[in-house]
Design a protein around this motif. Structure first.
Motif, mmCIF file in Angstrom:
data_model
loop_
_atom_site.group_PDB
_atom_site.id
_atom_site.type_symbol
_atom_site.label_atom_id
_atom_site.label_comp_id
_atom_site.label_asym_id
_atom_site.label_seq_id
_atom_site.Cartn_x
_atom_site.Cartn_y
_atom_site.Cartn_z
ATOM 1 N N ILE A 88 -48.364 47.929 -59.266
ATOM 2 C CA ILE A 88 -48.323 49.020 -60.237
ATOM 3 C C ILE A 88 -47.638 48.505 -61.497
ATOM 4 O O ILE A 88 -46.476 48.109 -61.458
ATOM 5 N N LYS B 174 -40.241 45.821 -55.612
ATOM 6 C CA LYS B 174 -39.664 47.087 -56.065
ATOM 7 C C LYS B 174 -39.849 47.175 -57.581
ATOM 8 O O LYS B 174 -39.952 46.152 -58.256
ATOM 9 N N TYR C 54 -34.010 49.269 -58.153
ATOM 10 C CA TYR C 54 -35.038 50.091 -58.797
ATOM 11 C C TYR C 54 -34.667 50.251 -60.265
ATOM 12 O O TYR C 54 -33.613 50.803 -60.591
ATOM 13 N N ALA D 48 -36.731 51.399 -63.934
ATOM 14 C CA ALA D 48 -38.031 51.861 -64.428
ATOM 15 C C ALA D 48 -37.896 52.582 -65.756
ATOM 16 O O ALA D 48 -36.805 52.928 -66.191
ATOM 17 N N VAL E 32 -34.153 53.983 -66.234
ATOM 18 C CA VAL E 32 -33.720 54.703 -65.034
ATOM 19 C C VAL E 32 -33.385 53.643 -63.991
ATOM 20 O O VAL E 32 -34.186 52.737 -63.745
ATOM 21 N N TYR F 76 -30.440 58.235 -58.798
ATOM 22 C CA TYR F 76 -31.233 57.768 -59.934
ATOM 23 C C TYR F 76 -30.503 58.173 -61.213
ATOM 24 O O TYR F 76 -30.281 59.368 -61.458
ATOM 25 N N LEU G 254 -30.846 62.698 -59.821
ATOM 26 C CA LEU G 254 -32.281 62.547 -60.091
ATOM 27 C C LEU G 254 -32.516 62.525 -61.596
ATOM 28 O O LEU G 254 -33.347 63.263 -62.121
ATOM 29 N N GLU H 188 -33.803 61.129 -65.162
ATOM 30 C CA GLU H 188 -34.974 60.353 -65.554
ATOM 31 C C GLU H 188 -35.320 60.603 -67.019
ATOM 32 O O GLU H 188 -34.670 61.396 -67.699
ATOM 33 N N LYS I 298 -31.072 67.275 -63.039
ATOM 34 C CA LYS I 298 -31.191 68.469 -62.200
ATOM 35 C C LYS I 298 -29.834 69.156 -62.119
ATOM 36 O O LYS I 298 -28.814 68.506 -61.943
ATOM 37 N N PHE J 157 -41.161 57.139 -47.317
ATOM 38 C CA PHE J 157 -40.592 56.954 -48.653
ATOM 39 C C PHE J 157 -41.008 55.627 -49.268
ATOM 40 O O PHE J 157 -40.881 54.579 -48.642
ATOM 41 N N ASP J 158 -41.488 55.713 -50.490
ATOM 42 C CA ASP J 158 -41.834 54.541 -51.293
ATOM 43 C C ASP J 158 -42.927 53.679 -50.674
ATOM 44 O O ASP J 158 -43.148 52.558 -51.091
ATOM 45 N N GLU K 216 -40.181 63.519 -55.833
ATOM 46 C CA GLU K 216 -39.659 63.519 -57.205
ATOM 47 C C GLU K 216 -38.728 62.345 -57.497
ATOM 48 O O GLU K 216 -38.272 62.178 -58.625
ATOM 49 N N LYS K 217 -38.419 61.552 -56.467
ATOM 50 C CA LYS K 217 -37.494 60.442 -56.689
ATOM 51 C C LYS K 217 -38.163 59.347 -57.519
ATOM 52 O O LYS K 217 -39.321 59.027 -57.295
ATOM 53 N N GLY K 218 -37.437 58.811 -58.449
ATOM 54 C CA GLY K 218 -38.011 57.778 -59.297
ATOM 55 C C GLY K 218 -38.728 58.375 -60.504
ATOM 56 O O GLY K 218 -38.738 59.589 -60.701
ATOM 57 N N ASN L 119 -44.511 57.114 -60.233
ATOM 58 C CA ASN L 119 -44.952 57.924 -59.105
ATOM 59 C C ASN L 119 -46.441 58.256 -59.173
ATOM 60 O O ASN L 119 -47.087 58.466 -58.143
ATOM 61 N N LEU M 49 -47.850 55.390 -57.545
ATOM 62 C CA LEU M 49 -47.590 55.460 -56.102
ATOM 63 C C LEU M 49 -48.549 56.445 -55.425
ATOM 64 O O LEU M 49 -49.112 56.163 -54.354
ATOM 65 N N TRP N 225 -38.945 66.373 -49.815
ATOM 66 C CA TRP N 225 -39.515 65.094 -50.257
ATOM 67 C C TRP N 225 -40.555 64.594 -49.258
ATOM 68 O O TRP N 225 -41.598 64.074 -49.643
#
Lengths: 435, 180
Positions: free
Chosen positions: A289, A311, A333, A335, A349, A360, A380, A382, A398, B82-83, B118-120, B125, B128, B170
């Motif tokens: 990706i 990752k 991670y 991104a 992030v 995150y 979370l 981002e 959040k 996950f992931d 919603e993670k990342g 995503n 993903l 999740w």
């Protein structure tokens, strides 16, 4: 349908507690002294009550920037509105270095004249002063421009108060009906306007460098497409709608091209689309990706997220393609990187491990030293986006069950939160300077 | 939708099937939008209806196998770890059943909608979610389904099925939905 959602602003000045040591520079208080300033209430000459508390708008802007320590009105010994009325020694006694005074006059025809003066309290002299004509709908924006002038005079860099934000809002499905909006608002959250409304997801808004257009992703019609829309004209065009993902549009600094993610060839890769010739150039070709491209301010390179190493990490590639080089190495991670306006720092992030678990968070990484500094405190967080003067980063966070916006000064000392009265808000992007 | 009575499920499904057959994947408009949401919610209904149907009927399913609330085809959501975008082994028989059905009914088109939690970051995503939908697609292709019967769309984390910010939600959001 186009019900306006009120944004209200909670300014939370929080001095950051010591961060967990690993991977981050520990931020201590008062590394950089905030400049003490007082903005006295402006006088009002006209009928009725003043249409807008100009001084309060200026005061809130300066305070939010984190570079100023503003004096609460209740602590003011006097509220002068002319130079003759100022007792400089009284302000010196309060350790105030700079004082802003002003007057608002109605011209009787719906227009106003705003005068303001910025004074050096210790020298007892004026640093800057203007008389600015304005109209009722532009009172707040004039106040923001005054705050910009004060910021620039005292700090030597332009303020970013008279700018705008774009962001996405959504409500949970009610009877199966969803609603997602793309909105714009002033940088302080006032004057929100919805410019796209859909029952399908909208995402990834990106301002054109002239601040007149927004590129974004819309799923209307059941699959993703990239659109470009005039912010003030409402006119829009569909840019790409290939099979698969059409995502993550990012404007080149000259505004002529969009970098984006397309998976038309089987998996997500970075492409550059020329808006004039409508030609598409592949920048990356990898089975992993590759997504979230962002241009360096000089237009020569593009950073993007790739999980080619297992990752997601940040890679850098020439804007014309070629070999990509990994540039993030801390944390498992990393991104959605974007460049600071001076091109020296990336906001991104990152996934950090704390006693409470994995989080995150928003971080900045110095491109020369590679040192990463975590700035946010959520779980979370981002979508970081730099203010056009590089002073603040706005991001999505959040609070309880709701999506909110937060901003942090790049030194990590000042935090703000912007929340909606209802629903979720996310993907904030700061506009360029008004041209 | 979750309380939908069993009587309505076959009717709804045949409607969905009709819509699915009559529209080509490339010319989807607003109509398909509601189709997706109905399909997604409807998949819960088969689960609810399953016991009712078994108790009252107790006989072999006579209609379209897609409408059999007790069949493997009633499972329309495939969940992921996950992931990861590899299909868990416990879903292989479900995918096999769908692949067999599609191979036997080459006029049927299914939409594989990939989702992430919603993670990342959102755009990552999206990738993903697409990987997950493509993982299901590859398995189906290997089992004889024709490429033009499979439409892959990733929604990333933009269309959660559950709205809490915890492991349970999740897990429910990391999924591929099969929309006939």
């Amino acid at each position: 349908m186009m019900k306006k959602i009120l944004l209200f602003l909670l300014v939370l000045m929080v001095w950051q507690p010591a961060l967990h040591a690993e991977l981050t520079i520990e931020i201590t208080e008062g590394v950089e002294g905030a400049l003490p300033i007082a903005v006295a209430p402006f006088s009002w000459q006209g009928n009725g009550s003043p249409p807008e508390d100009i001084a309060a708008v200026i005061n809130a802007d300066l305070q939010r920037s984190g570079r100023f320590k503003t004096l609460p009105r209740a602590d003011m010994l006097a509220r002068p509105t002319s130079v003759e009325a100022i007792e400089f020694k009284d302000w010196r006694a309060l350790d105030i270095e700079n004082l802003v005074i002003g007057q608002v006059q109605s011209n009787g025809a719906g227009g106003y004249q705003i005068q303001f003066q910025l004074l050096d309290v210790f020298r007892g002299e004026q640093l800057v002063g203007y008389s600015i004509p304005t109209t009722a709908p532009n009172l707040r924006s004039t106040a923001h421009r005054i705050a910009d002038l004060i910021y620039e005079k005292l700090l030597g860099m332009p303020g970013a108060f008279a700018t705008r934000l774009a962001y996405i809002t959504s409500t949970k499905p009610v009877n199966g009906e969803r609603r997602v909006d793309l909105n714009i608002a002033d940088a302080d959250g006032f004057n929100p306007e919805t410019i796209v409304s859909s029952s399908e997801p909208l995402m990834s808004p990106a301002w054109s460098p002239d601040g007149l257009k927004l590129a974004y992703v819309s799923f209307e019609g059941g699959q993703s497409a990239v659109y470009v829309q005039g912010v003030y004209t409402g006119k829009r065009q569909k840019v790409t709608s290939f099979k698969g993902i059409n995502g993550a549009p990012a404007w080149s600094p000259d505004g002529r091209k969009l970098a984006m993610t397309l998976s038309k060839d089987g998996n997500p890769d970075i492409f550059v689309f020329d808006l004039n010739t409508r030609k598409l150039q592949a920048i990356t070709r990898h089975y992993a990706i590759d997504t979230e491209p962002a241009w360096s301010p000089d237009g020569r390179s593009i950073v993007f997220t790739s999980d080619r190493g297992g990752k997601p990490q940040i890679y850098r590639v020439s804007a014309f393609g070629g070999k990509a080089q990994r540039i993030t190495f801390q944390n498992s991670y990393n991104a959605r990187a974007s460049f600071s306006p001076d091109g020296k720092v990336l906001a991104l992030v990152t996934l950090v491990t704390r006693e409470e678990g994995k989080k995150y968070r928003i971080a900045v990484q110095d491109l020369e030293s590679g040192v990463m500094q975590v700035l946010s405190q959520g779980s979370l967080d981002e979508s970081p986006s730099f203010a056009p003067n590089g002073s603040m980063i706005i991001y999505a966070s959040k609070a309880g069950y709701r999506g909110v916006l937060a901003a942090v000064s790049v030194d990590g000392r000042v935090r703000q939160r912007l929340a909606l009265q209802e629903g979720d808000v996310r993907e904030p992007v700061w506009s360029p300077f008004k041209k | 939708m979750k309380k939908m009575s069993i009587v309505w499920v076959p009717i709804l499904l045949s409607l969905l099937l009709l819509v699915g057959c009559s529209s080509t994947p490339t010319s989807e408009g607003g109509a398909d939008v509601s189709e997706q949401s109905t399909g997604a919610d409807g998949s819960d209904a088969y689960g609810d209806g399953a016991s009712t149907s078994a108790a009252s009927q107790g006989s072999e399913w006579q209609g379209d196998p897609l409408e059999n609330p007790n069949g493997l085809l009633a499972t329309r959501v495939i969940y992921f770890d996950f992931d990861l975008s590899t299909v868990r082994s416990d879903y292989m028989d479900v995918i096999q059943a769908h692949a067999d059905y599609l191979a036997a009914n080459p006029q049927v088109v299914v939409r594989l909608e990939g989702h992430a939690d919603e993670k990342g970051t959102r755009e990552y995503n999206l990738g993903l979610g697409e990987n997950r939908a493509n993982a299901v697609r590859s398995l189906m292709l290997a089992q004889g389904v024709s490429d033009n019967q499979l439409v892959v769309v990733s929604y990333g984390e933009e269309r959660p099925a559950a709205f809490e910010h915890n492991d349970e939600s999740w897990a429910l959001n990391r999924r591929v939905e099969l929309i006939y």
